[in-house]
Scaffold this active site. Sequence first.
Site, mmCIF file in Angstrom:
data_model
loop_
_atom_site.group_PDB
_atom_site.id
_atom_site.type_symbol
_atom_site.label_atom_id
_atom_site.label_comp_id
_atom_site.label_asym_id
_atom_site.label_seq_id
_atom_site.Cartn_x
_atom_site.Cartn_y
_atom_site.Cartn_z
ATOM 1 N N GLY A 1 -24.312 -3.476 41.219
ATOM 2 C CA GLY A 1 -22.274 -2.468 42.510
ATOM 3 C C GLY A 1 -23.708 -0.990 42.497
ATOM 4 O O GLY A 1 -23.332 -0.106 41.674
ATOM 5 N N ASP B 1 -24.482 6.124 37.403
ATOM 6 C CA ASP B 1 -24.478 4.939 36.704
ATOM 7 C C ASP B 1 -25.512 4.119 37.234
ATOM 8 O O ASP B 1 -26.156 4.112 36.540
ATOM 9 C CB ASP B 1 -23.005 5.411 35.230
ATOM 10 C CG ASP B 1 -22.817 6.630 35.021
ATOM 11 O OD1 ASP B 1 -23.208 6.747 34.042
ATOM 12 O OD2 ASP B 1 -21.873 6.188 34.543
ATOM 13 N N SER B 2 -24.467 4.568 37.928
ATOM 14 C CA SER B 2 -25.451 3.001 38.991
ATOM 15 C C SER B 2 -26.251 2.865 39.809
ATOM 16 O O SER B 2 -27.512 1.968 39.823
ATOM 17 C CB SER B 2 -24.255 2.111 40.011
ATOM 18 O OG SER B 2 -23.523 3.394 40.466
ATOM 19 N N CYS C 1 -9.560 -5.424 38.346
ATOM 20 C CA CYS C 1 -10.416 -5.277 39.333
ATOM 21 C C CYS C 1 -11.869 -6.172 39.574
ATOM 22 O O CYS C 1 -12.427 -6.532 40.101
ATOM 23 C CB CYS C 1 -10.894 -3.693 39.840
ATOM 24 S SG CYS C 1 -12.155 -3.811 40.986
ATOM 25 N N CYS D 1 -9.363 4.022 40.732
ATOM 26 C CA CYS D 1 -10.112 4.151 42.186
ATOM 27 C C CYS D 1 -9.737 4.551 43.075
ATOM 28 O O CYS D 1 -9.966 5.219 43.708
ATOM 29 C CB CYS D 1 -11.197 2.875 41.787
ATOM 30 S SG CYS D 1 -10.752 1.415 41.753
HETATM 31 N N1 LIG Z 1 -17.428 1.007 45.585
HETATM 32 C C1 LIG Z 1 -18.204 0.555 44.641
HETATM 33 N N2 LIG Z 1 -19.338 -0.874 45.198
HETATM 34 C C2 LIG Z 1 -20.315 -0.977 44.297
HETATM 35 N N3 LIG Z 1 -21.019 -0.863 43.010
HETATM 36 C C3 LIG Z 1 -19.185 -0.162 42.942
HETATM 37 C C4 LIG Z 1 -18.519 0.672 43.643
HETATM 38 N N4 LIG Z 1 -18.158 1.371 42.387
HETATM 39 C C5 LIG Z 1 -17.987 0.656 41.147
HETATM 40 N N5 LIG Z 1 -18.824 -0.665 41.152
HETATM 41 C C6 LIG Z 1 -19.699 -0.890 39.815
HETATM 42 O O1 LIG Z 1 -19.148 -0.749 38.430
HETATM 43 C C7 LIG Z 1 -19.713 -0.152 37.767
HETATM 44 C C8 LIG Z 1 -18.583 0.544 37.017
HETATM 45 O O2 LIG Z 1 -17.557 1.098 37.991
HETATM 46 P P1 LIG Z 1 -17.129 2.881 37.223
HETATM 47 O O3 LIG Z 1 -16.447 3.003 38.426
HETATM 48 O O4 LIG Z 1 -16.924 2.962 36.138
HETATM 49 O O5 LIG Z 1 -18.221 3.482 37.731
HETATM 50 P P2 LIG Z 1 -18.833 5.203 36.509
HETATM 51 O O6 LIG Z 1 -18.871 4.705 35.403
HETATM 52 O O7 LIG Z 1 -18.438 6.303 37.284
HETATM 53 O O8 LIG Z 1 -20.028 4.477 37.150
HETATM 54 P P3 LIG Z 1 -20.965 5.161 38.769
HETATM 55 O O9 LIG Z 1 -21.337 6.582 38.345
HETATM 56 O O10 LIG Z 1 -22.188 4.297 38.641
HETATM 57 O O11 LIG Z 1 -20.150 5.543 40.204
HETATM 58 C C9 LIG Z 1 -20.558 1.291 38.348
HETATM 59 O O12 LIG Z 1 -21.549 1.568 37.269
HETATM 60 C C10 LIG Z 1 -20.865 0.210 39.637
HETATM 61 O O13 LIG Z 1 -22.333 -0.612 39.427
#
Ligand SMILES: Nc1ncnc2c1ncn2[C@@H]1O[C@H](COP(=O)(O)OP(=O)(O)OP(=O)(O)O)[C@@H](O)[C@H]1O
Length: 371
Positions: A9, A15-16, A100, A196
């Site tokens: 994702g 992070d991702s 979610c 989100c």
């Molecule tokens: N819109 C999206 N599309 C695909 N994957 C998502 C999306 N939103 C979140 N993810 C996945 O879920 C993880 C955790 O989501 P979170 O919203 O907590 O993000 P985060 O810790 O701010 O990470 P990032 O910096 O990657 O956004 C993300 O690292 C990503 O792998």
Amino acid sequence: MSKKKVVIGMSGGVDSSVAAWMLKEQGYDVVGLFMKNWEDDDDSEYCSTRQDWIDAASVADVIGVDIEAVNFAAEYKDRVFADFLREYQAGRTPNPDVLCNAEIKFKAFLDHAMHLGADLIATGHYARVRQNGEKFELLKAVDHTKDQSYFLHRLNQSQLSRTLFPLGEIPKTEVRQIAEKLALPNAAKKDSTGICFIGERPFREFLNRYLSYKPGPMKTPDGKVVGEHVGLSFYTLGQRKGIGVGGMKAYKNPDGSSDAWYVARKDVAENTLYIVQGHDHPWLLSSTLRADQASWIASEAPSPRALSAKTRYRQADVACTLDYDAAPEGDSDFALRFMEAQWAVTPGQSVVLYDGDVCLGGGIIDSSTTS
Ligand SMILES: Nc1ncnc2c1ncn2[C@@H]1O[C@H](COP(=O)(O)OP(=O)(O)OP(=O)(O)O)[C@@H](O)[C@H]1O
């Protein structure tokens, strides 16, 4: 041997992006998947989906992985947002990010990834998966300050057995350094905050569009009416700001000062909001709680014993005892007794249990008591 295919994702966040790069370095065949879980309609001022997709696609280009987009807005509305509204309407404070993960990121997303031929999925969450014999365990991230296991506690064996969390082993500072070293286009992007789909928009105004609300009395514990609330859904336990009694000097300390007011209780049947004065008022402290909708990572419930728990994200673990016999009231699945009274234990929020670094699962807080 052919490489294992991992669908990760990619949100457009740092992070991702770094997680995707790490998987590629580890020799996986990596494909990025960007989810759109919310339709913009008239929300574009607060919704960054378009920019997030651009960021995710440019990162994929830089690290050399394919990426595609998928729309789960309908699934999100049905399985997460509907529950979110139901809970608020019932006067509780839900945590949609927990749902979610269980329903979208590790269900709709996982199914879609399997259709794409994935062996595994991955996200940029800070948490770890460990295989222990036949079982898969969810562990806190090595970087405890970023640990997100609280949000992942409803995952099951089937989901965990197919999931990688590349960031679980490294500190966030290193993630930022990697992003800078690779000159990722989003290296300086701010971390996302809050729920989100709500993002930075004014919360009360957002809820207003979806919920019916009925004003009613605001009372002190001795039953005195001190104001009017705008609708119970708009308040959460422990809330201090926005109660509208800031200037009320009814209860003074011996030195003449007056403490802040807090939301302490919602009586949904009576449509009454109770507020108390002082952060440490007994009505804000709970020594036990009951929870329902239990979900256990190992598939079976943990034995009743001394453990630790979080009743909200970003709270230090607190020592408690797990008890099933104390729970039978209503639909409760389990009860906890805390070693030290807990502040503003809030119905609708998740309570998550830990044995050291191992996350055992948890439930949704139903009620709490002071005694
Ligand atoms: N819109 C999206 N599309 C695909 N994957 C998502 C999306 N939103 C979140 N993810 C996945 O879920 C993880 C955790 O989501 P979170 O919203 O907590 O993000 P985060 O810790 O701010 O990470 P990032 O910096 O990657 O956004 C993300 O690292 C990503 O792998």
